[in-house]
Design an enzyme around this catalytic site. Structure first.
Site, PDB file in Angstrom:
ATOM      1  N   LYS A  86       0.837  -1.211   0.000  1.00 35.98           N
ATOM      2  CA  LYS A  86       0.000   0.000   0.000  1.00 35.98           C
ATOM      3  C   LYS A  86       0.869   1.258   0.000  1.00 35.98           C
ATOM      4  O   LYS A  86       0.642   2.174  -0.786  1.00 35.98           O
ATOM      5  CB  LYS A  86      -0.935   0.011   1.225  1.00 35.98           C
ATOM      6  CG  LYS A  86      -1.816  -1.223   1.313  1.00 35.98           C
ATOM      7  CD  LYS A  86      -2.780  -1.167   2.487  1.00 35.98           C
ATOM      8  CE  LYS A  86      -2.152  -1.175   3.862  1.00 35.98           C
ATOM      9  NZ  LYS A  86      -1.552  -2.467   4.279  1.00 35.98           N
TER      10      LYS A  86
ATOM     11  N   ARG B 108     -10.009  -0.617   9.122  1.00 31.21           N
ATOM     12  CA  ARG B 108      -9.438  -1.925   9.415  1.00 31.21           C
ATOM     13  C   ARG B 108     -10.452  -2.840  10.096  1.00 31.21           C
ATOM     14  O   ARG B 108     -10.129  -3.995  10.388  1.00 31.21           O
ATOM     15  CB  ARG B 108      -8.250  -1.755  10.365  1.00 31.21           C
ATOM     16  CG  ARG B 108      -6.884  -1.794   9.661  1.00 31.21           C
ATOM     17  CD  ARG B 108      -5.829  -1.559  10.724  1.00 31.21           C
ATOM     18  NE  ARG B 108      -4.528  -2.061  10.405  1.00 31.21           N
ATOM     19  CZ  ARG B 108      -3.555  -1.302   9.891  1.00 31.21           C
ATOM     20  NH1 ARG B 108      -3.775  -0.056   9.555  1.00 31.21           N
ATOM     21  NH2 ARG B 108      -2.369  -1.832   9.677  1.00 31.21           N
TER      22      ARG B 108
ATOM     23  N   ARG C 193      11.015  -1.587  12.466  1.00 28.80           N
ATOM     24  CA  ARG C 193       9.914  -1.264  13.380  1.00 28.80           C
ATOM     25  C   ARG C 193       9.692  -2.426  14.329  1.00 28.80           C
ATOM     26  O   ARG C 193       9.757  -3.573  13.911  1.00 28.80           O
ATOM     27  CB  ARG C 193       8.627  -1.032  12.566  1.00 28.80           C
ATOM     28  CG  ARG C 193       8.421   0.411  12.184  1.00 28.80           C
ATOM     29  CD  ARG C 193       7.288   0.626  11.208  1.00 28.80           C
ATOM     30  NE  ARG C 193       6.090  -0.168  11.412  1.00 28.80           N
ATOM     31  CZ  ARG C 193       5.065  -0.178  10.551  1.00 28.80           C
ATOM     32  NH1 ARG C 193       5.099   0.575   9.465  1.00 28.80           N
ATOM     33  NH2 ARG C 193       4.011  -0.920  10.773  1.00 28.80           N
TER      34      ARG C 193
ATOM     35  N   ARG D 196       0.204  -9.864  13.250  1.00 30.73           N
ATOM     36  CA  ARG D 196      -0.489  -8.800  12.488  1.00 30.73           C
ATOM     37  C   ARG D 196      -1.259  -9.381  11.304  1.00 30.73           C
ATOM     38  O   ARG D 196      -2.336  -8.917  10.967  1.00 30.73           O
ATOM     39  CB  ARG D 196       0.513  -7.755  11.996  1.00 30.73           C
ATOM     40  CG  ARG D 196       0.926  -6.788  13.099  1.00 30.73           C
ATOM     41  CD  ARG D 196       2.192  -6.080  12.760  1.00 30.73           C
ATOM     42  NE  ARG D 196       2.069  -5.180  11.639  1.00 30.73           N
ATOM     43  CZ  ARG D 196       3.089  -4.818  10.855  1.00 30.73           C
ATOM     44  NH1 ARG D 196       4.294  -5.309  11.067  1.00 30.73           N
ATOM     45  NH2 ARG D 196       2.900  -3.980   9.882  1.00 30.73           N
TER      46      ARG D 196
HETATM   47  P1  ADP Z   1       0.994  -1.884   8.244  1.00 28.92           P
HETATM   48  O1  ADP Z   1       0.139  -1.431   7.116  1.00 28.92           O
HETATM   49  O2  ADP Z   1       2.398  -2.177   7.861  1.00 28.92           O
HETATM   50  O3  ADP Z   1       0.363  -2.941   9.082  1.00 28.92           O
HETATM   51  P2  ADP Z   1       0.504   0.619   9.642  1.00 28.92           P
HETATM   52  O4  ADP Z   1       1.617   1.564   9.683  1.00 28.92           O
HETATM   53  O5  ADP Z   1      -0.653   0.895   8.738  1.00 28.92           O
HETATM   54  O6  ADP Z   1       1.188  -0.774   9.312  1.00 28.92           O
HETATM   55  O7  ADP Z   1      -0.114   0.385  11.104  1.00 28.92           O
HETATM   56  C1  ADP Z   1       0.693   0.100  12.215  1.00 28.92           C
HETATM   57  C2  ADP Z   1      -0.166  -0.137  13.445  1.00 28.92           C
HETATM   58  O8  ADP Z   1      -0.942   1.053  13.737  1.00 28.92           O
HETATM   59  C3  ADP Z   1      -1.210  -1.244  13.358  1.00 28.92           C
HETATM   60  O9  ADP Z   1      -0.670  -2.523  13.584  1.00 28.92           O
HETATM   61  C4  ADP Z   1      -2.195  -0.787  14.450  1.00 28.92           C
HETATM   62  O10 ADP Z   1      -1.694  -1.062  15.741  1.00 28.92           O
HETATM   63  C5  ADP Z   1      -2.216   0.712  14.279  1.00 28.92           C
HETATM   64  N1  ADP Z   1      -3.295   1.156  13.337  1.00 28.92           N
HETATM   65  C6  ADP Z   1      -3.114   1.838  12.176  1.00 28.92           C
HETATM   66  N2  ADP Z   1      -4.292   2.074  11.576  1.00 28.92           N
HETATM   67  C7  ADP Z   1      -5.252   1.513  12.373  1.00 28.92           C
HETATM   68  C8  ADP Z   1      -6.675   1.386  12.303  1.00 28.92           C
HETATM   69  N3  ADP Z   1      -7.370   1.887  11.274  1.00 28.92           N
HETATM   70  N4  ADP Z   1      -7.310   0.746  13.319  1.00 28.92           N
HETATM   71  C9  ADP Z   1      -6.646   0.238  14.356  1.00 28.92           C
HETATM   72  N5  ADP Z   1      -5.314   0.310  14.482  1.00 28.92           N
HETATM   73  C10 ADP Z   1      -4.614   0.928  13.512  1.00 28.92           C
END
Ligand code: ADP
Length: 222
Positions: free
Chosen positions: A13, A88, A160, A171
């Site tokens: 993404k 999500r 990270r 995840r």
């Molecule tokens: P990736 O797409 O690599 O999983 P992100 O940077 O999008 O990582 O997200 C990292 C973390 O931030 C997630 O694992 C979660 O803990 C939190 N997070 C991000 N967006 C959301 C969301 N829409 N709802 C709940 N948690 C979120």
């Protein structure tokens, strides 16, 4: 265009988002980046979300929904947006629809980047991120022996905490349990563009562009 980039962690993404910003001249709203910025700034929200993020758990819906509602009303998002990392959960998707309804807008398309579990694990375990700007790099194990600085802002590159193998696997499970139901949600709304995320970066980009052009043409001829 109001777009959602959708897919498991590591689906690509963040990589595709840049060309969409350039093509459509609309801002990307990446919730993971927004949360990490809050952490860097040491805000109360940043403190609240740290343990969820580092464990690979979802941040509670109410916090995320408030953050997105506010962000969507900022001036730069009025002509369109690319959401990355939101929604999500089904509750987040419903809240997004309700918010956009109030603004007399709607989601135009959901770009789903489909990638197998093994490929996701391989990609994430070699992923490095910039501590200051969140730019992402994929190194081979050999390259990772001598990690360079970020080419965007010279920041330090690090792995990270949630890209560590145990957390990565969790995840992906969280994605399958809580986020994958959105595939049905947006299929029912006839908005899902199902794309093979295992093609080359260029081929994925070309497929996204082709589908969005087709959508735009369709909308124009209605
Ligand atoms: P990736 O797409 O690599 O999983 P992100 O940077 O999008 O990582 O997200 C990292 C973390 O931030 C997630 O694992 C979660 O803990 C939190 N997070 C991000 N967006 C959301 C969301 N829409 N709802 C709940 N948690 C979120």
């Amino acid at each position: 265009m109001n777009l959602i980039l959708f897919g498991a962690p590591g689906a690509g993404k963040g990589t595709q988002r840049g060309s969409l910003i350039d093509t459509y001249q609309i801002p990307a709203i990446a919730t993971g980046d927004m949360l990490r910025a809050q952490r860097r700034a040491g805000t109360a929200l940043g403190d609240q979300v740290t343990s969820y993020m580092d464990r690979g758990e979802l941040v509670p819906d109410a916090l995320m929904i408030d953050m997105i509602k506010e962000r969507l009303q900022e001036p730069d998002a009025r002509t369109g947006f690319i959401l990355d990392g939101f929604p999500r959960t089904v509750a987040q998707a419903e809240a997004l629809d309700a918010t956009l309804d109030q603004l007399r807008r709607r989601v135009d398309a959901v770009i789903y980047l489909r990638v197998s579990r093994q490929v996701l694990i391989d990609r994430l375990s070699h992923r490095y991120s910039c501590r200051s700007c969140d730019a992402v790099y994929n190194f081979t194990p050999k390259q990772a022996l001598e990690v360079p600085r970020c080419t965007v802002d010279g920041g330090e590159l690090y792995q990270r905490p949630d890209d560590k193998p145990e957390i990565v696997a969790h995840r992906i499970d969280v994605f399958l349990k809580h986020t994958a139901p959105l595939i049905d949600y947006y299929t029912t709304q006839h908005k899902l563009e199902n794309i093979d995320g295992q093609m080359s970066v260029e081929d994925v980009r070309a497929d996204i562009t082709r589908r969005l052009s087709a959508l735009k043409k369709g909308a124009g001829s209605r």
